[in-house]
Design a protein around this motif. Structure first.
Motif, PDB file in Angstrom:
ATOM      1  N   SER A 107       0.771  -1.219   0.177  1.00 30.33           N
ATOM      2  CA  SER A 107      -0.119  -0.021   0.189  1.00 30.33           C
ATOM      3  C   SER A 107       0.923   1.202  -0.062  1.00 30.33           C
ATOM      4  O   SER A 107       1.543   1.522   1.070  1.00 30.33           O
ATOM      5  CB  SER A 107      -0.611  -0.021   1.089  1.00 30.33           C
ATOM      6  N   TYR A 108       1.130   1.851  -1.220  1.00 34.46           N
ATOM      7  CA  TYR A 108       2.038   2.901  -1.160  1.00 34.46           C
ATOM      8  C   TYR A 108       0.949   4.350  -1.458  1.00 34.46           C
ATOM      9  O   TYR A 108       0.378   4.445  -2.368  1.00 34.46           O
ATOM     10  CB  TYR A 108       2.721   2.970  -2.666  1.00 34.46           C
ATOM     11  N   ASN A 109       1.143   5.001  -0.290  1.00 33.68           N
ATOM     12  CA  ASN A 109       0.473   6.221  -0.117  1.00 33.68           C
ATOM     13  C   ASN A 109       1.206   7.601  -0.254  1.00 33.68           C
ATOM     14  O   ASN A 109       1.002   8.455   0.795  1.00 33.68           O
ATOM     15  CB  ASN A 109      -0.568   6.131   1.276  1.00 33.68           C
ATOM     16  N   LEU A 110       1.830   7.741  -1.117  1.00 38.01           N
ATOM     17  CA  LEU A 110       2.831   8.869  -1.333  1.00 38.01           C
ATOM     18  C   LEU A 110       2.863   9.301  -2.928  1.00 38.01           C
ATOM     19  O   LEU A 110       2.304   8.657  -3.792  1.00 38.01           O
ATOM     20  CB  LEU A 110       4.310   8.454  -0.927  1.00 38.01           C
ATOM     21  N   ALA A 111       3.550  10.498  -3.104  1.00 40.78           N
ATOM     22  CA  ALA A 111       3.494  11.084  -4.309  1.00 40.78           C
ATOM     23  C   ALA A 111       4.460  10.063  -5.061  1.00 40.78           C
ATOM     24  O   ALA A 111       5.506   9.534  -4.618  1.00 40.78           O
ATOM     25  CB  ALA A 111       4.039  12.440  -4.403  1.00 40.78           C
ATOM     26  N   SER A 112       4.222   9.956  -6.413  1.00 35.16           N
ATOM     27  CA  SER A 112       4.888   8.809  -7.144  1.00 35.16           C
ATOM     28  C   SER A 112       5.991   9.897  -8.094  1.00 35.16           C
ATOM     29  O   SER A 112       5.859   9.712  -9.148  1.00 35.16           O
ATOM     30  CB  SER A 112       4.116   7.849  -8.000  1.00 35.16           C
ATOM     31  N   ASP A 113       6.824  10.404  -7.269  1.00 36.82           N
ATOM     32  CA  ASP A 113       7.821  11.178  -8.231  1.00 36.82           C
ATOM     33  C   ASP A 113       9.085  10.623  -8.150  1.00 36.82           C
ATOM     34  O   ASP A 113       9.521   9.591  -7.456  1.00 36.82           O
ATOM     35  CB  ASP A 113       7.708  12.669  -7.798  1.00 36.82           C
ATOM     36  N   GLY A 114      10.160  11.094  -9.173  1.00 38.84           N
ATOM     37  CA  GLY A 114      11.411  10.706  -9.284  1.00 38.84           C
ATOM     38  C   GLY A 114      12.355  10.817  -8.139  1.00 38.84           C
ATOM     39  O   GLY A 114      13.354  10.202  -7.903  1.00 38.84           O
ATOM     40  N   LEU A 115      11.987  11.447  -6.993  1.00 39.21           N
ATOM     41  CA  LEU A 115      12.799  11.428  -5.890  1.00 39.21           C
ATOM     42  C   LEU A 115      12.320  10.825  -4.877  1.00 39.21           C
ATOM     43  O   LEU A 115      13.111   9.923  -3.925  1.00 39.21           O
ATOM     44  CB  LEU A 115      12.966  12.868  -5.234  1.00 39.21           C
ATOM     45  N   ALA A 119      14.097   6.814  -3.008  1.00 41.08           N
ATOM     46  CA  ALA A 119      14.366   7.182  -1.832  1.00 41.08           C
ATOM     47  C   ALA A 119      13.721   5.884  -0.991  1.00 41.08           C
ATOM     48  O   ALA A 119      14.341   5.485   0.216  1.00 41.08           O
ATOM     49  CB  ALA A 119      14.216   8.515  -1.325  1.00 41.08           C
ATOM     50  N   VAL A 120      12.381   5.831  -0.937  1.00 43.22           N
ATOM     51  CA  VAL A 120      11.637   4.620  -0.377  1.00 43.22           C
ATOM     52  C   VAL A 120      12.088   3.291  -0.555  1.00 43.22           C
ATOM     53  O   VAL A 120      12.330   2.806   0.517  1.00 43.22           O
ATOM     54  CB  VAL A 120       9.998   4.985  -0.997  1.00 43.22           C
ATOM     55  N   GLU A 121      12.502   3.213  -1.693  1.00 48.75           N
ATOM     56  CA  GLU A 121      12.861   1.616  -1.944  1.00 48.75           C
ATOM     57  C   GLU A 121      14.282   1.488  -1.580  1.00 48.75           C
ATOM     58  O   GLU A 121      14.511   0.556  -0.644  1.00 48.75           O
ATOM     59  CB  GLU A 121      13.155   1.700  -3.657  1.00 48.75           C
TER      60      GLU A 121
END
Length: 137
Positions: A107-115, A119-121
């Motif tokens: 469940s990924y509940n953040l903006a899906s941007d290039g930064l 960093a999450v991964e």
């Protein structure tokens, strides 16, 4: 530990064996572009659930699942909840399922941007190296 229990309307007793719960919960956090990001991992039998979100807006609006099959080297992934146009959680679940060798719910509940996503991964992989038992490794 074992205990006996009496059956109503009978002279019979049956043993009851208490077992350790198979769910384990693990939480950790990081800061990405000055935004706190929280991770909650629920390890289950043969699968893991990972919630990723913001501390300021903890939502559950997205869910994907991936699992390995014997028919392909790439795990099979599907979106279970959320907008069908954003495949971030599905792609992440596929990559994690391949790495962990088990079913993975994300469940990924953040903006899906290039930064944010890289960093999450990175933080997720650091935690897997530090605490592999929390991910069923």
């Amino acid at each position: 530990m074992e205990e006996n229990i009496s059956i109503p309307n009978s002279n019979e007793t049956l043993p009851i064996e208490y077992i350790k719960p198979s769910f384990e919960i693990h939480g950790f956090s990081t800061e990405i572009t000055e935004t706190p990001v929280y991770f909650h991992v629920m390890k289950m039998e043969s699968s893991v659930f990972i919630w990723i979100g913001s501390g300021s807006d903890p939502t559950f609006e997205d869910l994907s699942m991936a699992m390995n099959t014997r028919y392909d080297s790439l795990p099979l992934g599907t979106r279970l909840m959320g907008p069908g146009t954003d495949m971030t959680s599905s792609n992440l679940a596929i990559r994690l399922s391949k790495k962990l060798g088990q079913a993975v719910y994300v469940s990924y509940n953040l903006a899906s941007d290039g930064l944010t996503l890289p960093a999450v991964e990175k933080r997720l992989h650091e935690e897997m190296k530090t605490h592999p038992e929390k991910f069923g490794i």
